[in-house]
Motif scaffolding. Structure first.
Motif, PDB file in Angstrom:
ATOM      1  N   ALA B   7       0.849  -1.163   0.096  1.00  0.00           N
ATOM      2  CA  ALA B   7      -0.072  -0.142  -0.024  1.00  0.00           C
ATOM      3  C   ALA B   7       0.935   1.245   0.011  1.00  0.00           C
ATOM      4  O   ALA B   7       0.391   2.336  -0.110  1.00  0.00           O
ATOM      5  N   VAL B   8       2.094   0.938   0.273  1.00  0.00           N
ATOM      6  CA  VAL B   8       3.039   2.276   0.459  1.00  0.00           C
ATOM      7  C   VAL B   8       3.478   2.619  -1.075  1.00  0.00           C
ATOM      8  O   VAL B   8       4.025   1.803  -1.897  1.00  0.00           O
ATOM      9  N   LYS B   9       3.519   3.695  -1.369  1.00  0.00           N
ATOM     10  CA  LYS B   9       4.097   4.413  -2.425  1.00  0.00           C
ATOM     11  C   LYS B   9       5.511   4.680  -2.163  1.00  0.00           C
ATOM     12  O   LYS B   9       5.734   5.813  -1.657  1.00  0.00           O
ATOM     13  N   TRP B  10       6.471   3.699  -2.452  1.00  0.00           N
ATOM     14  CA  TRP B  10       7.896   3.899  -2.182  1.00  0.00           C
ATOM     15  C   TRP B  10       8.365   5.047  -3.262  1.00  0.00           C
ATOM     16  O   TRP B  10       8.065   5.005  -4.320  1.00  0.00           O
ATOM     17  N   ASN B  11       9.185   5.979  -2.665  1.00  0.00           N
ATOM     18  CA  ASN B  11       9.912   7.036  -3.403  1.00  0.00           C
ATOM     19  C   ASN B  11      10.914   6.173  -4.430  1.00  0.00           C
ATOM     20  O   ASN B  11      11.175   5.198  -4.464  1.00  0.00           O
ATOM     21  N   ALA B  12      11.703   7.229  -5.238  1.00  0.00           N
ATOM     22  CA  ALA B  12      12.790   6.531  -6.295  1.00  0.00           C
ATOM     23  C   ALA B  12      13.691   5.621  -5.548  1.00  0.00           C
ATOM     24  O   ALA B  12      14.368   4.811  -6.053  1.00  0.00           O
ATOM     25  N   ASP B  13      14.189   6.159  -4.437  1.00  0.00           N
ATOM     26  CA  ASP B  13      15.140   5.396  -3.380  1.00  0.00           C
ATOM     27  C   ASP B  13      14.584   4.394  -2.732  1.00  0.00           C
ATOM     28  O   ASP B  13      15.244   3.836  -1.850  1.00  0.00           O
ATOM     29  N   GLY B  14      13.151   4.105  -3.048  1.00  0.00           N
ATOM     30  CA  GLY B  14      12.491   2.836  -1.963  1.00  0.00           C
ATOM     31  C   GLY B  14      12.455   3.158  -0.720  1.00  0.00           C
ATOM     32  O   GLY B  14      12.245   2.484   0.193  1.00  0.00           O
ATOM     33  N   LEU B  15      12.284   4.726  -0.461  1.00  0.00           N
ATOM     34  CA  LEU B  15      11.719   5.050   0.922  1.00  0.00           C
ATOM     35  C   LEU B  15      10.596   5.742   1.085  1.00  0.00           C
ATOM     36  O   LEU B  15      10.073   6.067   0.131  1.00  0.00           O
ATOM     37  N   VAL B  16      10.115   5.729   2.384  1.00  0.00           N
ATOM     38  CA  VAL B  16       8.903   6.422   2.633  1.00  0.00           C
ATOM     39  C   VAL B  16       8.915   7.446   3.934  1.00  0.00           C
ATOM     40  O   VAL B  16       9.826   7.007   4.760  1.00  0.00           O
ATOM     41  N   CYS B  17       8.608   8.486   3.782  1.00  0.00           N
ATOM     42  CA  CYS B  17       8.543   9.735   5.062  1.00  0.00           C
ATOM     43  C   CYS B  17       7.759   8.972   6.118  1.00  0.00           C
ATOM     44  O   CYS B  17       6.801   8.719   5.782  1.00  0.00           O
ATOM     45  N   ALA B  18       8.365   9.100   7.359  1.00  0.00           N
ATOM     46  CA  ALA B  18       7.717   8.416   8.520  1.00  0.00           C
ATOM     47  C   ALA B  18       7.745   9.711   9.811  1.00  0.00           C
ATOM     48  O   ALA B  18       8.794  10.156  10.006  1.00  0.00           O
ATOM     49  N   VAL B  19       6.945  10.048  10.232  1.00  0.00           N
ATOM     50  CA  VAL B  19       6.563  10.903  11.344  1.00  0.00           C
ATOM     51  C   VAL B  19       6.197  10.289  12.746  1.00  0.00           C
ATOM     52  O   VAL B  19       5.495   9.561  12.732  1.00  0.00           O
ATOM     53  N   ALA B  20       7.183  10.616  13.744  1.00  0.00           N
ATOM     54  CA  ALA B  20       6.990  10.042  15.047  1.00  0.00           C
ATOM     55  C   ALA B  20       6.188  10.747  15.906  1.00  0.00           C
ATOM     56  O   ALA B  20       6.663  11.974  15.930  1.00  0.00           O
ATOM     57  N   GLN B  21       5.276  10.295  16.602  1.00  0.00           N
ATOM     58  CA  GLN B  21       4.454  11.312  17.263  1.00  0.00           C
ATOM     59  C   GLN B  21       4.218  10.721  18.600  1.00  0.00           C
ATOM     60  O   GLN B  21       3.901   9.631  18.543  1.00  0.00           O
TER      61      GLN B  21
END
Lengths: 127, 127
Positions: B7-21
């Motif tokens: 379900a994750v749209k990985w970026n060109a480097d195969g990464l996704v941004c994650a916010v820790a709250q």
């Protein structure tokens, strides 16, 4: 206002990650990107502006939907590559799907579950 | 667990941004990146794992500092390119500078002001 943009560690595309958070509920509403111009416009106008990577242009959040984001505080992280905006969300809807926040899917251990109601349909928002 | 990562749209480097709250105060503590392996390890272990772009390796948050992040909930946004982790922050310190959050700088209209106290020095954390 070079102090504003000089402290930011812009990525190879000249962008920085920006997290918009409701200033009262502290709910994270969306994550988007800014270029230097979008950051300057955000501070000058007091309303969140972002940079669209797909459309390759700066945009004012809510320009079409009316769901503007009035900025109450602006924070920068330790290494300068992420911003947090504490905002007042017009209409209580940040997501283009008509939900309060873009983060309406939750992992339940097996699947991503949709947790939040659509407060307004896309048709109603973008008519 | 392909449902988790598909379900994750990985970026060109195969990464996704994650916010820790923080799961109680809702304070945004840090923004980091995950690759698919880091996301899988996060869900499997219940503790936040990220991907270091500079070191090009997966890391468990708090491995050295002891400032682990126990994951209480995991959210994905509408377009699948950002995650929010609601976490319990061990030691109440997320930042390597010894502050509660990495977002300790605030724009005051003229300059970025440092707002939060150092709860523990880097020397104390990484001794």
């Amino acid at each position: 206002m070079t102090a504003l943009t000089d402290a930011v560690k812009w990525n190879a595309d000249g962008l920085v990650c920006a997290v918009a958070q409701d200033h009262i509920s502290k709910q994270v509403l969306m994550v988007a990107w800014m270029n230097a111009e979008a950051l300057r416009r955000t501070v000058e106008t007091g309303f969140a502006h972002y940079y669209s990577r797909s459309r390759q242009t700066q945009w004012k959040k809510g320009e079409q939907s009316g769901h503007l984001q009035k900025v109450r505080a602006l924070h920068l992280d330790c290494d300068g590559d992420a911003l947090v905006l504490l905002i007042e969300q017009s209409g209580g809807i940040a997501c283009h799907t008509g939900r309060a926040t873009c983060f309406y899917r939750e992992w339940d251990g097996t699947a991503w579950q949709t947790r939040l109601p659509v407060l307004k349909t896309e048709q109603e928002i973008y008519r």
